[in-house]
Design a protein around this motif. Structure first.
Motif, PDB file in Angstrom:
ATOM      1  N   HIS A 121       0.839  -1.206   0.000  1.00 51.46           N
ATOM      2  CA  HIS A 121       0.000   0.000   0.000  1.00 51.46           C
ATOM      3  C   HIS A 121       0.871   1.252   0.000  1.00 51.46           C
ATOM      4  O   HIS A 121       0.586   2.210   0.722  1.00 51.46           O
ATOM      5  CB  HIS A 121      -0.921  -0.007   1.219  1.00 51.46           C
ATOM      6  N   SER A 122       1.899   1.252  -0.815  1.00 48.29           N
ATOM      7  CA  SER A 122       2.809   2.393  -0.835  1.00 48.29           C
ATOM      8  C   SER A 122       2.131   3.673  -1.310  1.00 48.29           C
ATOM      9  O   SER A 122       2.416   4.768  -0.812  1.00 48.29           O
ATOM     10  CB  SER A 122       4.022   2.087  -1.716  1.00 48.29           C
ATOM     11  N   GLY A 123       1.228   3.543  -2.267  1.00 47.46           N
ATOM     12  CA  GLY A 123       0.516   4.716  -2.760  1.00 47.46           C
ATOM     13  C   GLY A 123      -0.356   5.344  -1.694  1.00 47.46           C
ATOM     14  O   GLY A 123      -0.350   6.560  -1.486  1.00 47.46           O
ATOM     15  N   GLU A 124      -1.130   4.491  -0.987  1.00 45.29           N
ATOM     16  CA  GLU A 124      -1.994   4.992   0.077  1.00 45.29           C
ATOM     17  C   GLU A 124      -1.169   5.599   1.205  1.00 45.29           C
ATOM     18  O   GLU A 124      -1.562   6.601   1.815  1.00 45.29           O
ATOM     19  CB  GLU A 124      -2.866   3.867   0.632  1.00 45.29           C
ATOM     20  N   ALA A 125      -0.007   5.003   1.486  1.00 44.52           N
ATOM     21  CA  ALA A 125       0.861   5.534   2.534  1.00 44.52           C
ATOM     22  C   ALA A 125       1.365   6.925   2.162  1.00 44.52           C
ATOM     23  O   ALA A 125       1.378   7.844   2.991  1.00 44.52           O
ATOM     24  CB  ALA A 125       2.037   4.587   2.770  1.00 44.52           C
ATOM     25  N   ALA A 126       1.784   7.077   0.910  1.00 41.17           N
ATOM     26  CA  ALA A 126       2.254   8.383   0.453  1.00 41.17           C
ATOM     27  C   ALA A 126       1.142   9.417   0.509  1.00 41.17           C
ATOM     28  O   ALA A 126       1.367  10.582   0.884  1.00 41.17           O
ATOM     29  CB  ALA A 126       2.805   8.273  -0.963  1.00 41.17           C
ATOM     30  N   ASP A 127      -0.064   9.010   0.148  1.00 36.83           N
ATOM     31  CA  ASP A 127      -1.204   9.926   0.206  1.00 36.83           C
ATOM     32  C   ASP A 127      -1.494  10.354   1.649  1.00 36.83           C
ATOM     33  O   ASP A 127      -1.814  11.515   1.915  1.00 36.83           O
ATOM     34  CB  ASP A 127      -2.449   9.264  -0.385  1.00 36.83           C
ATOM     35  N   LEU A 128      -1.390   9.392   2.574  1.00 40.45           N
ATOM     36  CA  LEU A 128      -1.643   9.709   3.978  1.00 40.45           C
ATOM     37  C   LEU A 128      -0.605  10.696   4.506  1.00 40.45           C
ATOM     38  O   LEU A 128      -0.948  11.655   5.198  1.00 40.45           O
ATOM     39  CB  LEU A 128      -1.623   8.427   4.819  1.00 40.45           C
ATOM     40  N   VAL A 129       0.663  10.461   4.179  1.00 36.47           N
ATOM     41  CA  VAL A 129       1.715  11.373   4.628  1.00 36.47           C
ATOM     42  C   VAL A 129       1.477  12.775   4.080  1.00 36.47           C
ATOM     43  O   VAL A 129       1.603  13.774   4.805  1.00 36.47           O
ATOM     44  CB  VAL A 129       3.097  10.853   4.197  1.00 36.47           C
ATOM     45  N   LYS A 130       1.127  12.869   2.809  1.00 32.90           N
ATOM     46  CA  LYS A 130       0.860  14.180   2.207  1.00 32.90           C
ATOM     47  C   LYS A 130      -0.319  14.862   2.897  1.00 32.90           C
ATOM     48  O   LYS A 130      -0.275  16.073   3.180  1.00 32.90           O
ATOM     49  CB  LYS A 130       0.584  14.039   0.713  1.00 32.90           C
ATOM     50  N   LYS A 131      -1.370  14.101   3.170  1.00 35.05           N
ATOM     51  CA  LYS A 131      -2.549  14.661   3.834  1.00 35.05           C
ATOM     52  C   LYS A 131      -2.176  15.194   5.217  1.00 35.05           C
ATOM     53  O   LYS A 131      -2.596  16.292   5.609  1.00 35.05           O
ATOM     54  CB  LYS A 131      -3.636  13.595   3.950  1.00 35.05           C
ATOM     55  N   MET A 132      -1.393  14.418   5.964  1.00 28.98           N
ATOM     56  CA  MET A 132      -0.971  14.857   7.297  1.00 28.98           C
ATOM     57  C   MET A 132      -0.147  16.142   7.212  1.00 28.98           C
ATOM     58  O   MET A 132      -0.373  17.096   7.967  1.00 28.98           O
ATOM     59  CB  MET A 132      -0.161  13.761   7.982  1.00 28.98           C
ATOM     60  N   LYS A 133       0.811  16.166   6.292  1.00 27.08           N
ATOM     61  CA  LYS A 133       1.660  17.346   6.141  1.00 27.08           C
ATOM     62  C   LYS A 133       0.835  18.579   5.761  1.00 27.08           C
ATOM     63  O   LYS A 133       1.056  19.676   6.294  1.00 27.08           O
ATOM     64  CB  LYS A 133       2.737  17.089   5.089  1.00 27.08           C
ATOM     65  N   ASP A 134      -0.105  18.388   4.846  1.00 29.76           N
ATOM     66  CA  ASP A 134      -0.941  19.517   4.408  1.00 29.76           C
ATOM     67  C   ASP A 134      -1.790  20.049   5.562  1.00 29.76           C
ATOM     68  O   ASP A 134      -1.923  21.268   5.745  1.00 29.76           O
ATOM     69  CB  ASP A 134      -1.849  19.096   3.255  1.00 29.76           C
ATOM     70  N   GLU A 135      -2.352  19.149   6.349  1.00 27.63           N
ATOM     71  CA  GLU A 135      -3.200  19.574   7.457  1.00 27.63           C
ATOM     72  C   GLU A 135      -2.378  20.266   8.543  1.00 27.63           C
ATOM     73  O   GLU A 135      -2.817  21.266   9.134  1.00 27.63           O
ATOM     74  CB  GLU A 135      -3.944  18.367   8.042  1.00 27.63           C
ATOM     75  N   ILE A 136      -1.184  19.756   8.797  1.00 25.87           N
ATOM     76  CA  ILE A 136      -0.313  20.382   9.793  1.00 25.87           C
ATOM     77  C   ILE A 136       0.126  21.764   9.328  1.00 25.87           C
ATOM     78  O   ILE A 136       0.157  22.720  10.111  1.00 25.87           O
ATOM     79  CB  ILE A 136       0.894  19.479  10.085  1.00 25.87           C
ATOM     80  N   THR A 137       0.441  21.880   8.044  1.00 28.67           N
ATOM     81  CA  THR A 137       0.822  23.192   7.501  1.00 28.67           C
ATOM     82  C   THR A 137      -0.323  24.185   7.636  1.00 28.67           C
ATOM     83  O   THR A 137      -0.110  25.358   7.999  1.00 28.67           O
ATOM     84  CB  THR A 137       1.216  23.063   6.018  1.00 28.67           C
ATOM     85  N   ALA A 138      -1.538  23.730   7.371  1.00 28.38           N
ATOM     86  CA  ALA A 138      -2.702  24.613   7.486  1.00 28.38           C
ATOM     87  C   ALA A 138      -2.928  25.039   8.935  1.00 28.38           C
ATOM     88  O   ALA A 138      -3.222  26.204   9.210  1.00 28.38           O
ATOM     89  CB  ALA A 138      -3.941  23.902   6.944  1.00 28.38           C
ATOM     90  N   LEU A 139      -2.767  24.094   9.862  1.00 30.69           N
ATOM     91  CA  LEU A 139      -2.978  24.411  11.270  1.00 30.69           C
ATOM     92  C   LEU A 139      -1.926  25.384  11.794  1.00 30.69           C
ATOM     93  O   LEU A 139      -2.256  26.358  12.478  1.00 30.69           O
ATOM     94  CB  LEU A 139      -2.950  23.129  12.104  1.00 30.69           C
ATOM     95  N   THR A 140      -0.680  25.141  11.476  1.00 31.65           N
ATOM     96  CA  THR A 140       0.379  26.016  11.978  1.00 31.65           C
ATOM     97  C   THR A 140       0.380  27.362  11.265  1.00 31.65           C
ATOM     98  O   THR A 140       0.790  28.374  11.832  1.00 31.65           O
ATOM     99  CB  THR A 140       1.757  25.354  11.823  1.00 31.65           C
ATOM    100  N   GLY A 141      -0.123  27.379  10.035  1.00 31.17           N
ATOM    101  CA  GLY A 141      -0.185  28.635   9.299  1.00 31.17           C
ATOM    102  C   GLY A 141      -1.249  29.576   9.822  1.00 31.17           C
ATOM    103  O   GLY A 141      -1.215  30.778   9.534  1.00 31.17           O
ATOM    104  N   SER A 142      -2.188  29.041  10.603  1.00 29.05           N
ATOM    105  CA  SER A 142      -3.265  29.871  11.151  1.00 29.05           C
ATOM    106  C   SER A 142      -2.948  30.422  12.534  1.00 29.05           C
ATOM    107  O   SER A 142      -3.757  31.116  13.133  1.00 29.05           O
ATOM    108  CB  SER A 142      -4.552  29.034  11.236  1.00 29.05           C
ATOM    109  N   LEU A 143      -1.750  30.130  13.046  1.00 34.33           N
ATOM    110  CA  LEU A 143      -1.397  30.578  14.392  1.00 34.33           C
ATOM    111  C   LEU A 143      -1.252  32.096  14.451  1.00 34.33           C
ATOM    112  O   LEU A 143      -0.640  32.709  13.561  1.00 34.33           O
ATOM    113  CB  LEU A 143      -0.074  29.934  14.829  1.00 34.33           C
ATOM    114  N   PRO A 144      -1.793  32.723  15.490  1.00 38.80           N
ATOM    115  CA  PRO A 144      -1.639  34.180  15.629  1.00 38.80           C
ATOM    116  C   PRO A 144      -0.205  34.541  16.022  1.00 38.80           C
ATOM    117  O   PRO A 144       0.492  33.747  16.649  1.00 38.80           O
ATOM    118  CB  PRO A 144      -2.625  34.522  16.756  1.00 38.80           C
ATOM    119  N   GLN A 145       0.225  35.706  15.644  1.00 37.89           N
ATOM    120  CA  GLN A 145       1.551  36.189  16.017  1.00 37.89           C
ATOM    121  C   GLN A 145       1.499  36.750  17.433  1.00 37.89           C
ATOM    122  O   GLN A 145       0.659  37.584  17.741  1.00 37.89           O
ATOM    123  CB  GLN A 145       2.014  37.275  15.033  1.00 37.89           C
TER     124      GLN A 145
END
Length: 311
Positions: free
Chosen positions: A159-183
């Motif tokens: 399931h290498s394809g699904e694993a890669a998709d999961l990693v990308k999804k996690m990274k994208d969601e983490i980027t979105a969450l940290t990008g919304s942090l107030p200064q």
């Protein structure tokens, strides 16, 4: 979920972080490739472990790897999981123990792959002697470790394809969450509670790295500056009260029935900012103690709680 004392829980975390040796095939350190096919070809190799064909009877002795396997679509290949693997609900929970692994009991499941996070009781050598393939996935120290373990499991299960998709999804969601942090001019501080005995985790641990992503400062860091406690020191009430954290995060809500009310009732805690401002956050014990896909959910809870404080 079985009840575990905070001392045992902290010890288990430390053991998971430190047991990196042994004869098991550890996850590789290569960067996971983006994309890939779910119909991965076999033989498939991770480190020194090679599987000639796709495993159809996987035994997982780690709640985290159980979550990873199901998240990448390999759930149907999992035939038994340890007694602490309670997520997802459909995981085939058994009486196998990850804390006291028994080679004979594991072999009785006729596995063609065993995945575990600790080499307790020298279980790796025992299973290797029985010609049972073993993959050791130690407790992650960083998110990159998590991503690599997901990729490795994808490779070995087809399931290498699904694993890669999961990693990308996690990274994208983490980027979105940290990008919304107030200064903020000053970082908010926090205390992460493993148990009412006041064991905690410093910034040098995996859980501490998640709080760092949210821009928080850990009041426990000075208590284990030399690392002699493996990143899991026990603090005194006096140290916590003096540090006056803005937030208290409770990862002992299930095991030890801790709540905002029990924290507020503690002697001397009334003046702590987290108590005065009702900034005591209950976490899911399981999510807060694992390094799998749901770490994104943990980060989301932290970000949403702290975002309520004006910058």
């Amino acid at each position: 979920m079985s009840r575990r004392t905070p001392r045992l829980f902290a010890a288990a975390l430390a053991v998971g972080a430190l047991l990196l040796g042994g004869c098991a095939e550890k996850t590789s350190t290569d960067t996971p490739a983006a994309g890939g096919s779910s119909a991965a070809s076999f033989p498939a190799t991770v480190g020194k472990l090679t599987l000639d064909k796709r495993p159809e009877k996987i035994v997982s002795l780690s709640p985290t790897t159980t979550e990873m396997l199901f998240a990448i679509g390999a759930g149907e290949q999992v035939t038994a999981v340890d007694d602490q693997s309670n997520y997802p609900p459909e995981a085939p929970k058994s009486d196998l123990s990850g804390y006291q692994p028994n080679a004979e009991a594991i072999a009785g499941k006729s596995p063609d792959l065993v995945v575990l996070s600790n080499d307790l009781n020298k279980i790796v050598d025992q299973l290797t002697t029985l010609k049972i393939p073993v993959l050791l996935t130690p407790a992650a120290a960083t998110l990159d470790d998590t991503y690599q373990q997901i990729a490795d499991l994808g490779t070995l299960t087809g399931h290498s394809g699904e694993a890669a998709d999961l990693v990308k999804k996690m990274k994208d969601e983490i980027t979105a969450l940290t990008g919304s942090l107030p200064q903020r001019a000053e970082k908010l501080t926090y205390f992460h509670e493993l148990g009412p005995e006041l064991y905690t985790a410093t910034s040098k641990t995996f859980i501490g790295s998640i709080y760092a992503l949210a821009g928080l400062e850990n009041i426990a860091d000075p208590s284990d500056a030399d690392g002699k406690n493996g990143g899991y020191p026990q603090l005194s009430q006096e140290v916590i009260v003096q540090a006056n954290p803005d937030f208290v995060f409770l990862s002992d809500t299930k095991c030890c029935e801790q709540t905002a009310a029990t924290v507020k009732a503690r002697s001397g805690w009334a003046g702590v900012t987290a108590v005065k401002n009702s900034q005591i956050v209950a976490l899911d014990d399981d999510i807060a103690s694992r390094w799998g896909p749901r770490v994104v959910d943990l980060l989301r809870v932290i970000v949403e709680a702290t975002a309520k404080v004006p910058a």
